[in-house]
Design a protein around this motif. Structure first.
Motif, short mmCIF file in Angstrom:
data_model
loop_
_atom_site.label_atom_id
_atom_site.label_comp_id
_atom_site.label_asym_id
_atom_site.label_seq_id
_atom_site.Cartn_x
_atom_site.Cartn_y
_atom_site.Cartn_z
N GLU A 95 10.08 13.81 4.43
CA GLU A 95 9.63 12.57 4.30
C GLU A 95 10.75 11.50 4.05
O GLU A 95 10.39 10.30 4.41
CB GLU A 95 8.95 12.65 2.58
CG GLU A 95 8.11 11.48 2.40
CD GLU A 95 7.35 11.55 1.06
OE1 GLU A 95 6.43 11.26 1.07
OE2 GLU A 95 8.06 11.75 0.29
N ARG A 135 0.78 -1.21 0.01
CA ARG A 135 -0.12 -0.02 0.18
C ARG A 135 0.74 1.20 0.02
O ARG A 135 0.75 2.14 -0.54
CB ARG A 135 -0.92 0.01 1.21
CG ARG A 135 -1.80 1.01 1.26
CD ARG A 135 -2.90 1.21 2.60
NE ARG A 135 -3.68 -0.13 2.65
CZ ARG A 135 -3.53 -0.91 3.62
NH1 ARG A 135 -2.77 -0.68 4.40
NH2 ARG A 135 -4.31 -2.03 3.51
N PHE A 136 1.62 1.36 0.81
CA PHE A 136 2.92 2.29 0.96
C PHE A 136 3.77 2.52 -0.42
O PHE A 136 3.86 3.65 -0.97
CB PHE A 136 4.04 1.91 1.91
CG PHE A 136 5.08 2.94 2.28
CD1 PHE A 136 4.99 4.32 2.63
CD2 PHE A 136 6.28 2.53 1.71
CE1 PHE A 136 6.09 5.21 2.56
CE2 PHE A 136 7.48 3.36 1.69
CZ PHE A 136 7.05 4.72 2.11
N LEU A 142 2.89 1.53 -3.39
CA LEU A 142 1.89 2.04 -4.72
C LEU A 142 1.72 3.61 -4.58
O LEU A 142 1.65 4.37 -5.34
CB LEU A 142 0.73 1.40 -4.52
CG LEU A 142 0.82 -0.31 -5.01
CD1 LEU A 142 -0.74 -0.78 -4.85
CD2 LEU A 142 1.09 -0.18 -6.44
N ARG A 143 1.49 3.95 -3.08
CA ARG A 143 1.33 5.48 -2.94
C ARG A 143 2.49 6.14 -3.27
O ARG A 143 2.42 7.33 -3.78
CB ARG A 143 1.05 5.74 -1.52
CG ARG A 143 0.55 7.11 -1.15
CD ARG A 143 -0.06 7.24 0.28
NE ARG A 143 0.92 7.13 1.26
CZ ARG A 143 0.82 5.84 2.20
NH1 ARG A 143 -0.40 4.68 1.98
NH2 ARG A 143 1.60 5.75 3.03
N LYS A 144 3.77 5.62 -3.30
CA LYS A 144 5.14 6.25 -3.80
C LYS A 144 5.34 5.87 -5.12
O LYS A 144 6.40 6.23 -5.30
CB LYS A 144 6.19 5.62 -2.64
CG LYS A 144 5.76 6.24 -1.40
CD LYS A 144 5.78 7.71 -1.07
CE LYS A 144 5.53 8.06 0.21
NZ LYS A 144 5.32 9.65 0.33
N GLU A 145 4.45 5.01 -5.71
CA GLU A 145 4.57 4.74 -7.08
C GLU A 145 6.02 4.20 -7.28
O GLU A 145 6.70 4.38 -8.44
CB GLU A 145 4.87 6.15 -8.14
CG GLU A 145 3.36 6.84 -8.07
CD GLU A 145 3.36 8.14 -8.66
OE1 GLU A 145 4.46 8.65 -9.16
OE2 GLU A 145 2.28 8.81 -9.25
#
Length: 279
Positions: free
Chosen positions: A168, A18-19, A21-24
């Protein structure tokens, strides 16, 4: 792969993917890194057990081709556990909390003048952060609202820990480091042959809670968790050579304790698998 192991890996990967994919991060990139880890750990284990680790042996152990193994063995990955900024800021705060030079008679952190006669913020940073300019550290801690300047211009500590919300890349570094520590502890306990060698690992959770109960419990965890972390901090700081400067003993070890709060909605399948309990 047995069912229990398959389910554990699936659960472990779910928040990670999930992480990612959020970070592509593509699957190809993740797959390449996973292969690299397989090669590195296989090489490490072969060196321990056989005294050598050839490309052929690593290929047999991992199931990868010799060509892939040879390429991956030369691939460089930055494996620093913590960025210098996070580490230095944490040491400065720890020193402020536990060094008698920077605490008052009630063992509370003093308000410090930015510079001048010792004790001051400049001497604190010099003692616990090496050659980092104290103005840069002050700007860092002000930016994260870890400290504030009083009306008289003194530096007051507001928080007993440093969390770099504004950066980040450092947050991601903490993610890798703390997740590593947790999985390493669980792996150690699963493979330990002695009860005396087990590491402390506890978890309490209930899965039929109303949403309205969470804010109060979260605040309860933050208050009591911070109090417990402070106790652990004092105990470790009293033995750490970077803090004491003269602790005797052999080797160089890292040890600590992590406390975290979690919450998530409960789906039908999760409810079947989990009953509220301590583990």
């Amino acid at each position: 792969m047995n069912s229990a192991l398959f389910n554990a890996i699936y659960r472990l990967l779910t928040p990670l993917v999930r992480f990612l994919l959020r970070k592509e991060v593509s699957f190809d990139a993740f797959s390449q890194l996973a292969r690299k880890v397989y090669v590195d750990i296989s090489e490490e284990r072969l060196l321990e057990s056989e005294g050598k680790a050839t490309t052929s042996r690593i290929a047999i152990v991992t199931g990868l081709t010799r060509k892939d193994v040879a390429k991956l063995r030369t691939l460089s990955v930055d494996s620093s556990a913590m960025t210098p900024r996070y580490n230095r800021s944490t040491k400065v705060i720890s020193g402020w909390l536990h060094d008698s030079d920077f605490c008052d008679s009630r063992k509370q952190p003093r308000m410090l003048t930015p510079e001048g006669e010792h004790p001051c913020f400049e001497s604190l940073v010099s003692r616990y952060s090496g050659d980092m300019p104290y103005r840069a550290m002050l700007k860092e801690l002000l930016g994260t609202e870890t400290v504030e300047l009083s009306p008289t211009g003194k530096v007051r500590l507001l928080k007993r820990s440093f969390i770099p919300h504004d950066d980040e890349s450092e947050g991601i570094s903490i993610l890798g480091n703390e997740t590593h520590n947790l999985i390493d502890t669980i792996d150690h306990n699963l493979n330990s042959d002695s009860k005396d060698d087990l590491r402390f690992q506890r978890n309490v959770a209930y899965d039929n809670l109303p949403e309205e109960a969470l804010p109060e419990f979260k605040a309860f965890v933050e208050e009591n968790g911070q109090r417990l972390i402070d106790q652990f901090n004092r105990k470790l700081a009293a033995e750490d050579r970077d803090v004491t400067g003269d602790t005797k003993g052999t080797g160089r070890m890292k040890a600590g304790v992590g406390i975290y709060y979690f919450e998530e909605p409960v789906g039908e399948e999760t409810a079947k698998d989990n009953n509220g309990k301590e583990s």
